[in-house]
Design a protein around this motif. Structure first.
Motif, PDB file in Angstrom:
ATOM      1  N   ALA A   1     -17.555   1.706 -35.121  1.00  0.00           N
ATOM      2  CA  ALA A   1     -17.939   2.307 -33.845  1.00  0.00           C
ATOM      3  C   ALA A   1     -18.590   3.670 -34.064  1.00  0.00           C
ATOM      4  O   ALA A   1     -19.548   4.035 -33.367  1.00  0.00           O
ATOM      5  CB  ALA A   1     -16.702   2.439 -32.950  1.00  0.00           C
ATOM      6  N   TYR A   2     -18.100   4.397 -35.049  1.00  0.00           N
ATOM      7  CA  TYR A   2     -18.670   5.711 -35.356  1.00  0.00           C
ATOM      8  C   TYR A   2     -20.105   5.576 -35.858  1.00  0.00           C
ATOM      9  O   TYR A   2     -21.012   6.284 -35.409  1.00  0.00           O
ATOM     10  CB  TYR A   2     -17.812   6.413 -36.406  1.00  0.00           C
ATOM     11  CG  TYR A   2     -18.300   7.802 -36.752  1.00  0.00           C
ATOM     12  CD1 TYR A   2     -17.925   8.899 -35.985  1.00  0.00           C
ATOM     13  CD2 TYR A   2     -19.145   8.026 -37.848  1.00  0.00           C
ATOM     14  CE1 TYR A   2     -18.372  10.173 -36.290  1.00  0.00           C
ATOM     15  CE2 TYR A   2     -19.593   9.284 -38.164  1.00  0.00           C
ATOM     16  CZ  TYR A   2     -19.210  10.357 -37.386  1.00  0.00           C
ATOM     17  OH  TYR A   2     -19.671  11.614 -37.690  1.00  0.00           O
ATOM     18  N   ASP A   3     -20.329   4.662 -36.791  1.00  0.00           N
ATOM     19  CA  ASP A   3     -21.662   4.448 -37.364  1.00  0.00           C
ATOM     20  C   ASP A   3     -22.654   4.043 -36.280  1.00  0.00           C
ATOM     21  O   ASP A   3     -23.790   4.534 -36.228  1.00  0.00           O
ATOM     22  CB  ASP A   3     -21.573   3.371 -38.448  1.00  0.00           C
ATOM     23  CG  ASP A   3     -22.832   3.276 -39.294  1.00  0.00           C
ATOM     24  OD1 ASP A   3     -23.922   3.197 -38.710  1.00  0.00           O
ATOM     25  OD2 ASP A   3     -22.722   3.254 -40.531  1.00  0.00           O
ATOM     26  N   LEU A   4     -22.217   3.136 -35.412  1.00  0.00           N
ATOM     27  CA  LEU A   4     -23.119   2.668 -34.359  1.00  0.00           C
ATOM     28  C   LEU A   4     -23.499   3.803 -33.418  1.00  0.00           C
ATOM     29  O   LEU A   4     -24.678   3.997 -33.100  1.00  0.00           O
ATOM     30  CB  LEU A   4     -22.462   1.532 -33.581  1.00  0.00           C
ATOM     31  CG  LEU A   4     -23.308   0.908 -32.461  1.00  0.00           C
ATOM     32  CD1 LEU A   4     -24.642   0.392 -32.974  1.00  0.00           C
ATOM     33  CD2 LEU A   4     -22.536  -0.219 -31.774  1.00  0.00           C
ATOM     34  N   LYS A   5     -22.530   4.586 -32.983  1.00  0.00           N
ATOM     35  CA  LYS A   5     -22.818   5.649 -32.018  1.00  0.00           C
ATOM     36  C   LYS A   5     -23.642   6.767 -32.629  1.00  0.00           C
ATOM     37  O   LYS A   5     -24.570   7.291 -32.004  1.00  0.00           O
ATOM     38  CB  LYS A   5     -21.519   6.223 -31.449  1.00  0.00           C
ATOM     39  CG  LYS A   5     -21.770   7.337 -30.421  1.00  0.00           C
ATOM     40  CD  LYS A   5     -20.498   7.910 -29.863  1.00  0.00           C
ATOM     41  CE  LYS A   5     -20.806   9.014 -28.851  1.00  0.00           C
ATOM     42  NZ  LYS A   5     -21.518  10.164 -29.451  1.00  0.00           N
ATOM     43  N   GLU A   6     -23.320   7.156 -33.847  1.00  0.00           N
ATOM     44  CA  GLU A   6     -23.966   8.327 -34.431  1.00  0.00           C
ATOM     45  C   GLU A   6     -25.322   8.031 -35.068  1.00  0.00           C
ATOM     46  O   GLU A   6     -26.188   8.908 -35.113  1.00  0.00           O
ATOM     47  CB  GLU A   6     -23.036   8.957 -35.479  1.00  0.00           C
ATOM     48  CG  GLU A   6     -21.745   9.517 -34.895  1.00  0.00           C
ATOM     49  CD  GLU A   6     -21.989  10.620 -33.879  1.00  0.00           C
ATOM     50  OE1 GLU A   6     -22.935  11.423 -34.071  1.00  0.00           O
ATOM     51  OE2 GLU A   6     -21.249  10.673 -32.879  1.00  0.00           O
ATOM     52  N   TYR A   7     -25.518   6.806 -35.550  1.00  0.00           N
ATOM     53  CA  TYR A   7     -26.709   6.541 -36.357  1.00  0.00           C
ATOM     54  C   TYR A   7     -27.501   5.294 -35.971  1.00  0.00           C
ATOM     55  O   TYR A   7     -28.630   5.127 -36.444  1.00  0.00           O
ATOM     56  CB  TYR A   7     -26.312   6.411 -37.839  1.00  0.00           C
ATOM     57  CG  TYR A   7     -25.544   7.585 -38.357  1.00  0.00           C
ATOM     58  CD1 TYR A   7     -26.159   8.825 -38.546  1.00  0.00           C
ATOM     59  CD2 TYR A   7     -24.182   7.484 -38.643  1.00  0.00           C
ATOM     60  CE1 TYR A   7     -25.453   9.920 -39.013  1.00  0.00           C
ATOM     61  CE2 TYR A   7     -23.464   8.564 -39.111  1.00  0.00           C
ATOM     62  CZ  TYR A   7     -24.100   9.788 -39.296  1.00  0.00           C
ATOM     63  OH  TYR A   7     -23.384  10.866 -39.751  1.00  0.00           O
ATOM     64  N   ASN A   8     -26.942   4.421 -35.149  1.00  0.00           N
ATOM     65  CA  ASN A   8     -27.600   3.139 -34.916  1.00  0.00           C
ATOM     66  C   ASN A   8     -27.692   2.742 -33.450  1.00  0.00           C
ATOM     67  O   ASN A   8     -27.747   1.552 -33.130  1.00  0.00           O
ATOM     68  CB  ASN A   8     -26.864   2.041 -35.698  1.00  0.00           C
ATOM     69  CG  ASN A   8     -27.184   2.082 -37.176  1.00  0.00           C
ATOM     70  OD1 ASN A   8     -28.282   1.731 -37.595  1.00  0.00           O
ATOM     71  ND2 ASN A   8     -26.210   2.512 -37.972  1.00  0.00           N
TER      72      ASN A   8
END
Length: 334
Positions: free
Chosen positions: A76-83
């Motif tokens: 969830a962090y990767d999706l929100k911050e970078y994708n």
């Protein structure tokens, strides 16, 4: 028996209960999502979570691909911050959080609410995720007090039921295979001491654990690596098998154990080379597969019933749970 094993053994009743709920009184939940997916012609499914909730999502991506539905698994962090560019109105986002309160999942759900459809899979119905999602899939696993086990299992099961409903594959054949899986798990848990003792003896003096898999069974490799690290404070590494062949295999030596999750042995050169390398350097292997494999001095197979690959992780993690639980010792408590 310690607290972890006590909780793990509750899965023999919880798994069939959750399966029956989503076949009967709660079936409307997955059917509504499937109908919405097909009516709106979504072009992909994005599965997100953190920790065990994230790992479970790997179990269904290859199945979705085989049905022509692109899917992504991201934290969830990767999706929100970078994708975030991956998300549009045609993306079905499945947010998974056992607690319903994982802050990374909540931040993402708040950000995308109203922009696309959000499905929430959670165990704690009082968590904030239940208020942020458009469709709700509770796990009905009960309170979990030990290292994550039963909520992970229920997530695997509910995800499978959801994607098979979306693909119009939630039929008698699928249900019969789920029943085979649940029966196998229940049998192992009912006789966990006798079933696990060969694995326990085989694992004596192990100082390093590698967990390796491909495709659906990456769920198991990542989850098993987490619980061994969290429970035993052991040195663990979880990797995709082909990547393991690019240098990670060089750690194999005496007191080394590789746990391989290969539902189907493909007979590739990579499989043979890695198995031979580990055994040749005095390492040990526990091999989880549905294929027939002969036991050897340093190779111990765990043979699973043949079912579709997306269901195999539900079985694979059970022996890992009971092995880790027995390694913890009788008096262990979190």
């Amino acid at each position: 028996m310690n607290d972890f094993i006590k909780e793990v053994r509750t899965q023999s009743t919880i798994l069939p209960e959750v399966f029956n709920l989503y076949k009967t009184s709660e079936k409307h939940r997955i059917k509504e999502i499937a109908d919405h997916f097909n009516e709106k012609s979504f072009d992909k499914i994005i599965l997100v979570g953190m920790g065990s909730s994230l790992y479970a999502a790997h179990s269904v991506t290859s199945y979705l691909s085989s049905k022509g539905i692109p899917s992504l698994v991201l934290s969830a962090y990767d999706l929100k911050e970078y994708n975030m560019a991956q998300i549009n109105s045609k993306s079905l986002v499945v947010c998974i959080s056992q607690s319903g309160n994982s802050w990374e999942v909540l931040e993402l759900a708040r950000e995308i609410k109203g922009k696309t459809t959000v499905v929430g899979i959670y165990n704690n119905e009082d968590g904030e995720l239940s208020q942020l999602c458009d469709f709700k899939l509770p796990l009905f696993a009960g309170v979990e007090t030990s290292i994550t086990n039963k909520t992970y299992q229920c997530t695997l099961l509910v995800l499978n039921m959801l994607v098979h409903e979306i693909c119009n594959d939630n039929d008698e054949k699928f249900e019969s295979e789920v029943e085979i899986v649940i029966d196998w798990c229940s049998d192992w848990l009912s006789n966990y001491r006798d079933k696990t003792m060969p694995l326990l003896k085989f694992s004596e003096d192990v100082e390093m654990y590698d967990f390796m898999a491909y495709s659906e069974s990456l769920s198991t490799a990542r989850q098993a690596g987490l619980i061994f690290r969290e429970g035993l404070k052991a040195y663990t590494c979880s990797s995709e098998f082909a990547d393991y062949a690019h240098g990670l295999f060089l750690s194999a030596q005496k007191n080394y154990l590789g746990l391989m999750f290969f539902p189907v042995l493909k007979g590739t050169n990579t499989e043979g080379r890695m198995i031979n390398h580990i055994l040749g350097d005095d390492g040990k292997i526990i091999l989880f597969t549905t294929d027939k494999v002969d036991e050897d001095t340093n190779l111990l197979p765990v043979i699973l019933p043949k079912v579709r690959p997306s269901l195999v992780p539900i079985m694979e993690i059970i022996p890992c749970d009971t092995l880790m639980g027995m390694l913890l010792g009788e008096g262990w408590s979190r």
